[in-house]
Design a protein around this motif. Structure first.
Motif, PDB file in Angstrom:
ATOM      1  N   MET A  97       0.850  -1.191   0.000  1.00 45.23           N
ATOM      2  CA  MET A  97       0.000   0.000   0.000  1.00 45.23           C
ATOM      3  C   MET A  97       0.887   1.243   0.000  1.00 45.23           C
ATOM      4  N   LEU A  98       0.830   2.022  -1.092  1.00 46.43           N
ATOM      5  CA  LEU A  98       1.695   3.187  -1.270  1.00 46.43           C
ATOM      6  C   LEU A  98       0.844   4.387  -1.679  1.00 46.43           C
ATOM      7  N   ASP A 104       0.826  13.634  -8.010  1.00 45.56           N
ATOM      8  CA  ASP A 104       2.267  13.423  -7.819  1.00 45.56           C
ATOM      9  C   ASP A 104       2.840  12.553  -8.935  1.00 45.56           C
ATOM     10  N   GLY A 105       1.964  11.805  -9.593  1.00 46.74           N
ATOM     11  CA  GLY A 105       2.409  11.000 -10.735  1.00 46.74           C
ATOM     12  C   GLY A 105       3.427   9.943 -10.393  1.00 46.74           C
ATOM     13  N   ARG A 106       3.246   9.266  -9.264  1.00 43.19           N
ATOM     14  CA  ARG A 106       4.234   8.287  -8.815  1.00 43.19           C
ATOM     15  C   ARG A 106       4.091   6.962  -9.569  1.00 43.19           C
ATOM     16  N   VAL A 107       4.570   6.966 -10.788  1.00 39.87           N
ATOM     17  CA  VAL A 107       4.466   5.765 -11.620  1.00 39.87           C
ATOM     18  C   VAL A 107       5.199   4.590 -10.980  1.00 39.87           C
ATOM     19  N   ASP A 108       6.290   4.872 -10.269  1.00 43.42           N
ATOM     20  CA  ASP A 108       7.031   3.800  -9.600  1.00 43.42           C
ATOM     21  C   ASP A 108       6.152   3.083  -8.588  1.00 43.42           C
ATOM     22  N   GLU A 109       5.389   3.858  -7.821  1.00 47.02           N
ATOM     23  CA  GLU A 109       4.500   3.259  -6.834  1.00 47.02           C
ATOM     24  C   GLU A 109       3.318   2.566  -7.499  1.00 47.02           C
ATOM     25  N   TRP A 110       2.757   3.185  -8.526  1.00 45.58           N
ATOM     26  CA  TRP A 110       1.634   2.554  -9.231  1.00 45.58           C
ATOM     27  C   TRP A 110       2.052   1.187  -9.759  1.00 45.58           C
TER      28      TRP A 110
END
Length: 254
Positions: A97-98, A104-110
Motif C-alpha cells: 500500500m503506497l 504526484d504522478g508516482r508511476v514507480d508506486e503505481w
C-alpha cells in the motif's frame, strides 16, 4: 483461537507470510494440522517463522519468492511440489500500500502496487489452479483465498491506485467463482478494514502515514491473528459451503 479440525492434513500455500496477516495465517493453519508453504521475499523472517512452527509441532516449508517475478514464482511452485506435492489451500496475501496524491504522478508506486496486488496475485492463481481443480475433482476441499481490502469499496483521498488494485482483486474473485465454482473450488475474498500490519510502514509520505495512525487510534485496529482466524474459519467449513465474501472491520469503523 478455535480448533479447526478440518484443516488437518491439508497442504497450504501462504504468500506474504513473513509478517502480519500472512504470518498469523500460516501459524494458525499449521497449528491446526496443515502443512504450510511460507512464501515471501524475506528469507530471514521465513526461517524464523518456520522454526517457531516446527518447535510447536507443525510443518512448514520456507520458499523465498518475489510474486512480481514469474521465474521466481515458477521456482517457488517447483519447491512446493517437490516437498509437499500439490496444494489444496492457497492464501493470496502478498500486497503493498503506497498512497500519494494522484497528481504526484508516482508511476514507480503505481507499478509496484499493480505488479504485486494484481499481477502477483494472478501469478499465484495461475501457478496453483491446476492443483486446486485436481484436489476438488478427487473429492477433497479446495480453497483459494484472496486478501483484498475494504478500500475496494470505500473512497479515501490519495489512495486511488491502491484502492483500484483491491477493487480489481475483489472483482477478480467474483469472476473466478464463475469458472472454478462449478468445479468445486471455493473462492473466498477477504476484505479487512483497519488492521495492525506492516502495510503502513511501506509509505514514504509522512503526512499520510500520520493520518493513517490517527485514524487507527480513532476507530481501533484488528489484529493479524483476528484476520487469520477468519481465514481458518472459512477454509474449514464443509466443502460445499463457500463463504464467498467477508468484510472484517473494527466495530467503530464505518
Amino acid at each position: 483461537m478455535s480448533s479447526y479440525a478440518a484443516l488437518a492434513g491439508r497442504t497450504a500455500v501462504v504468500t506474504g507470510a513473513a509478517s502480519g496477516m500472512g504470518e498469523a495465517t500460516a501459524r494458525l493453519l499449521a497449528t491446526n494440522g496443515a502443512r504450510v508453504a511460507l512464501l515471501s521475499r524475506r528469507r530471514d523472517r521465513l526461517d524464523d517463522l518456520a522454526a517457531k512452527i516446527v518447535a510447536d509441532g507443525g510443518q512448514a516449508l520456507v520458499v523465498p519468492v518475489d510474486v512480481t517475478d514469474q521465474a521466481s514464482v515458477d521456482a517457488a511452485v517447483a519447491a512446493v511440489h517437490e516437498a509437499y506435492g500439490p496444494a489444496d489451500l492457497v492464501v493470496n496475501n502478498a500486497g503493498v500500500m503506497l498512497p500519494n496524491p494522484i497528481d504526484d504522478g508516482r508511476v514507480d508506486e503505481w507499478t509496484r502496487m499493480i505488479d504485486t496486488n494484481i499481477t502477483g496475485a494472478l501469478r499465484i492463481i495461475r501457478a496453483f489452479t491446476a492443483d486446486l481443480v485436481a484436489a476438488a475433482a478427487e473429492g477433497r476441499t479446495a480453497d483459494l483465498v484472496n486478501v483484498s481490502s475494504i478500500a475496494a469499496h470505500l473512497t479515501f483521498p490519495n489512495y486511488a491506485v491502491y484502492s483500484a488494485t483491491k477493487a480489481a482483486l475483489t472483482h477478480l474473485s467474483a469472476m473466478l467463482r464463475t469458472e472454478l465454482g462449478p468445479r468445486d473450488v471455493r473462492i473466498t475474498n477477504i476484505e479487512p478494514g483497519m488492521t495492525d500490519t506492516e502495510l503502513g510502514g511501506h509509505m514514504d509520505n509522512a503526512a499520510l502515514a500520520e493520518e493513517l495512525r490517527g485514524l487507527q487510534e480513532a476507530v481501533g485496529s484488528l489484529s493479524s491473528d483476528e484476520i487469520a482466524d477468519v481465514i481458518a474459519f472459512v477454509t474449514s467449513r464443509p466443502r460445499h459451503v463457500n463463504l464467498r465474501q467477508v468484510m472484517v472491520l473494527p466495530t467503530r469503523q464505518a
